[in-house]
Write a protein that holds these residues in place. Structure first.
Motif, mmCIF file in Angstrom:
data_model
loop_
_atom_site.group_PDB
_atom_site.id
_atom_site.type_symbol
_atom_site.label_atom_id
_atom_site.label_comp_id
_atom_site.label_asym_id
_atom_site.label_seq_id
_atom_site.Cartn_x
_atom_site.Cartn_y
_atom_site.Cartn_z
ATOM 1 N N ALA A 92 0.831 -1.203 0.000
ATOM 2 C CA ALA A 92 0.000 0.000 0.000
ATOM 3 C C ALA A 92 0.867 1.256 0.000
ATOM 4 C CB ALA A 92 -0.917 -0.009 1.220
ATOM 5 N N THR A 93 0.281 2.357 -0.417
ATOM 6 C CA THR A 93 0.972 3.645 -0.406
ATOM 7 C C THR A 93 0.222 4.632 0.467
ATOM 8 O OG1 THR A 93 1.782 3.293 -2.659
ATOM 9 C CG2 THR A 93 1.852 5.547 -1.823
ATOM 10 N N THR A 94 0.957 5.246 1.365
ATOM 11 C CA THR A 94 0.458 6.343 2.190
ATOM 12 C C THR A 94 1.063 7.619 1.619
ATOM 13 O OG1 THR A 94 0.266 4.963 4.166
ATOM 14 C CG2 THR A 94 0.479 7.341 4.506
ATOM 15 N N TRP A 95 0.229 8.629 1.463
ATOM 16 C CA TRP A 95 0.697 9.899 0.908
ATOM 17 C C TRP A 95 0.662 10.989 1.973
ATOM 18 C CZ3 TRP A 95 2.676 10.360 -3.941
ATOM 19 C CH2 TRP A 95 2.446 9.293 -4.825
ATOM 20 N N LEU A 96 1.696 11.808 1.995
ATOM 21 C CA LEU A 96 1.690 13.013 2.820
ATOM 22 C C LEU A 96 0.992 14.090 2.007
ATOM 23 C CD1 LEU A 96 5.270 13.099 4.363
ATOM 24 C CD2 LEU A 96 3.165 12.169 5.337
ATOM 25 N N LEU A 97 -0.129 14.573 2.540
ATOM 26 C CA LEU A 97 -0.961 15.544 1.835
ATOM 27 C C LEU A 97 -1.038 16.838 2.638
ATOM 28 C CD1 LEU A 97 -3.900 13.136 0.923
ATOM 29 C CD2 LEU A 97 -2.013 13.860 -0.555
ATOM 30 N N PRO A 98 -1.249 17.967 1.950
ATOM 31 C CA PRO A 98 -1.419 19.224 2.681
ATOM 32 C C PRO A 98 -2.623 19.101 3.618
ATOM 33 C CG PRO A 98 -1.149 19.616 0.324
ATOM 34 C CD PRO A 98 -1.322 18.143 0.500
ATOM 35 N N ALA A 99 -2.418 19.372 4.882
ATOM 36 C CA ALA A 99 -3.504 19.269 5.866
ATOM 37 C C ALA A 99 -4.356 20.535 5.824
ATOM 38 C CB ALA A 99 -2.930 19.058 7.256
ATOM 39 N N ASP A 100 -5.657 20.346 5.860
ATOM 40 C CA ASP A 100 -6.545 21.509 5.940
ATOM 41 C C ASP A 100 -6.965 21.720 7.391
ATOM 42 O OD1 ASP A 100 -8.545 19.631 6.461
ATOM 43 O OD2 ASP A 100 -9.460 19.799 4.488
ATOM 44 N N GLU A 101 -7.822 22.714 7.613
ATOM 45 C CA GLU A 101 -8.224 23.066 8.977
ATOM 46 C C GLU A 101 -9.077 21.989 9.648
ATOM 47 O OE1 GLU A 101 -11.282 24.117 6.137
ATOM 48 O OE2 GLU A 101 -9.187 24.712 6.195
ATOM 49 N N GLN A 102 -9.554 21.019 8.878
ATOM 50 C CA GLN A 102 -10.363 19.941 9.470
ATOM 51 C C GLN A 102 -9.507 18.903 10.210
ATOM 52 O OE1 GLN A 102 -13.329 18.163 6.817
ATOM 53 N NE2 GLN A 102 -13.082 19.919 5.465
ATOM 54 N N ILE A 103 -8.202 18.855 9.906
ATOM 55 C CA ILE A 103 -7.332 17.844 10.516
ATOM 56 C C ILE A 103 -6.788 18.366 11.845
ATOM 57 C CG2 ILE A 103 -5.247 16.458 10.214
ATOM 58 C CD1 ILE A 103 -7.578 15.746 8.292
ATOM 59 N N PRO A 104 -7.081 17.662 12.945
ATOM 60 C CA PRO A 104 -6.585 18.112 14.253
ATOM 61 C C PRO A 104 -5.059 18.145 14.307
ATOM 62 C CG PRO A 104 -8.254 16.384 14.513
ATOM 63 C CD PRO A 104 -7.907 16.452 13.049
ATOM 64 N N SER A 105 -4.539 19.096 15.047
ATOM 65 C CA SER A 105 -3.081 19.253 15.138
ATOM 66 C C SER A 105 -2.412 18.007 15.698
ATOM 67 C CB SER A 105 -2.736 20.465 15.995
ATOM 68 O OG SER A 105 -3.269 20.307 17.306
ATOM 69 N N TRP A 106 -3.055 17.294 16.622
ATOM 70 C CA TRP A 106 -2.433 16.112 17.219
ATOM 71 C C TRP A 106 -2.242 14.987 16.212
ATOM 72 C CZ3 TRP A 106 -7.126 17.982 19.210
ATOM 73 C CH2 TRP A 106 -8.281 17.275 18.847
ATOM 74 N N ILE A 107 -3.015 14.952 15.160
ATOM 75 C CA ILE A 107 -2.863 13.923 14.128
ATOM 76 C C ILE A 107 -1.584 14.176 13.319
ATOM 77 C CG2 ILE A 107 -3.860 12.983 11.985
ATOM 78 C CD1 ILE A 107 -5.318 12.083 14.539
ATOM 79 N N LYS A 108 -1.292 15.434 13.029
ATOM 80 C CA LYS A 108 -0.127 15.804 12.210
ATOM 81 C C LYS A 108 1.177 15.765 12.983
ATOM 82 C CE LYS A 108 -1.863 19.753 11.428
ATOM 83 N NZ LYS A 108 -2.066 21.142 11.060
ATOM 84 N N GLY A 109 1.116 15.897 14.293
ATOM 85 C CA GLY A 109 2.344 16.016 15.066
ATOM 86 C C GLY A 109 3.015 17.338 14.755
ATOM 87 N N ASN A 110 4.316 17.297 14.519
ATOM 88 C CA ASN A 110 5.067 18.519 14.201
ATOM 89 C C ASN A 110 5.145 18.775 12.696
ATOM 90 O OD1 ASN A 110 5.595 19.171 16.818
ATOM 91 N ND2 ASN A 110 7.712 18.496 16.814
ATOM 92 N N HIS A 111 4.222 18.230 11.936
ATOM 93 C CA HIS A 111 4.295 18.302 10.480
ATOM 94 C C HIS A 111 3.170 19.165 9.910
ATOM 95 C CE1 HIS A 111 7.136 15.013 10.944
ATOM 96 N NE2 HIS A 111 6.230 14.410 11.691
ATOM 97 N N PRO A 112 3.433 19.844 8.803
ATOM 98 C CA PRO A 112 2.374 20.636 8.165
ATOM 99 C C PRO A 112 1.440 19.765 7.312
ATOM 100 C CG PRO A 112 4.418 20.902 6.964
ATOM 101 C CD PRO A 112 4.730 20.049 8.168
ATOM 102 N N LYS A 113 1.852 18.518 7.095
ATOM 103 C CA LYS A 113 1.076 17.619 6.234
ATOM 104 C C LYS A 113 0.509 16.474 7.059
ATOM 105 C CE LYS A 113 3.924 18.895 2.350
ATOM 106 N NZ LYS A 113 4.917 18.501 1.375
ATOM 107 N N VAL A 114 -0.431 15.769 6.456
ATOM 108 C CA VAL A 114 -1.054 14.634 7.114
ATOM 109 C C VAL A 114 -0.846 13.391 6.242
ATOM 110 C CG1 VAL A 114 -3.341 15.129 6.103
ATOM 111 C CG2 VAL A 114 -3.160 13.766 8.199
ATOM 112 N N ALA A 115 -0.555 12.283 6.888
ATOM 113 C CA ALA A 115 -0.343 11.005 6.190
ATOM 114 C C ALA A 115 -1.694 10.327 6.001
ATOM 115 C CB ALA A 115 0.601 10.123 6.998
ATOM 116 N N VAL A 116 -2.008 9.970 4.742
ATOM 117 C CA VAL A 116 -3.319 9.408 4.410
ATOM 118 C C VAL A 116 -3.165 8.189 3.512
ATOM 119 C CG1 VAL A 116 -5.537 9.884 3.269
ATOM 120 C CG2 VAL A 116 -4.391 11.690 4.559
ATOM 121 N N ARG A 117 -3.946 7.159 3.822
ATOM 122 C CA ARG A 117 -3.988 5.970 2.963
ATOM 123 C C ARG A 117 -5.442 5.560 2.759
ATOM 124 N NH1 ARG A 117 -1.375 2.776 5.939
ATOM 125 N NH2 ARG A 117 -2.821 1.174 6.623
#
Length: 189
Positions: A92-117
């Motif tokens: 499988a492939t997980t992509w780092l995508l630009p996180a929008d305001e709907q993604i909680p900060s704790w999900i992203k950690g210290n990253h501006p992007k969110v990992a999604v599969r």
């Protein structure tokens, strides 16, 4: 609780509980990504720092469409194709995508992007549908130990502290590769 009922497992997530479940390659720990208390319980179980962030697992592209809007048409098509044209044996492939305001900060950690599969694993697809959205997916293991590949291994790590959705592991031999959708950089080969 150990169940084979996807509806019961989804109810656990809706009640703010942590769930262990089989994915494409390893067992995962999941929760409602918008429930910070449940998310912090996962971090505690894994002994994982919040700064690292986690993967979000979705049943289909529609559940994460809002995260693809800032990508070029070409990249968006590439991301969607990697999710939809994969056989069950392929990694499988997980992509780092630009996180929008709907993604909680704790999900992203210290990253501006969110990992999604977006998964093709039938049990995970059913779980995300029953939950009616994407869920947290991080490997079921304490930091520094190998990810669980069976219910027995997961329950050995976490005993009765968790709820378990019993089912078959996918056919992939490795956890998902992780790629930054904006730069093409391979984060986990």
């Amino acid at each position: 609780m150990i169940t084979t009922s996807v509806a019961e497992a989804a109810d656990c997530l809706k009640k703010g509980q942590v769930l262990a479940y089989p994915t494409e390659a390893v067992w995962g720990l999941g929760c409602d990504p918008f429930n910070e208390k449940a998310f912090r319980e996962i971090l505690k179980l894994k002994q994982r720092p919040i700064e690292k962030g986690v993967i979000l697992l979705a049943a289909n592209v529609a559940q994460v469409e809002h995260l693809l809007t800032s990508l070029s048409t070409e990249m968006k098509e590439k991301v969607i194709a990697s999710w939809s044209s994969r056989t069950s044996e392929e990694r499988a492939t997980t992509w780092l995508l630009p996180a929008d305001e709907q993604i909680p900060s704790w999900i992203k950690g210290n990253h501006p992007k969110v990992a999604v599969r977006v998964t093709t694993h039938s049990l995970c697809v059913a779980l995300c549908h029953a939950f009616n959205g994407f869920i947290v997916s991080t490997s079921a293991n304490p930091a520094g130990l190998p990810p669980a590949r069976t219910l027995q291994e997961a329950s050995h790590y976490f005993s009765s502290e968790l709820n378990y959705l019993n089912g078959d592991l996918g056919s992939s031999q490795q956890p998902s590769k992780i790629i930054d959708a904006e730069t093409g950089e391979v984060i986990r080969a």
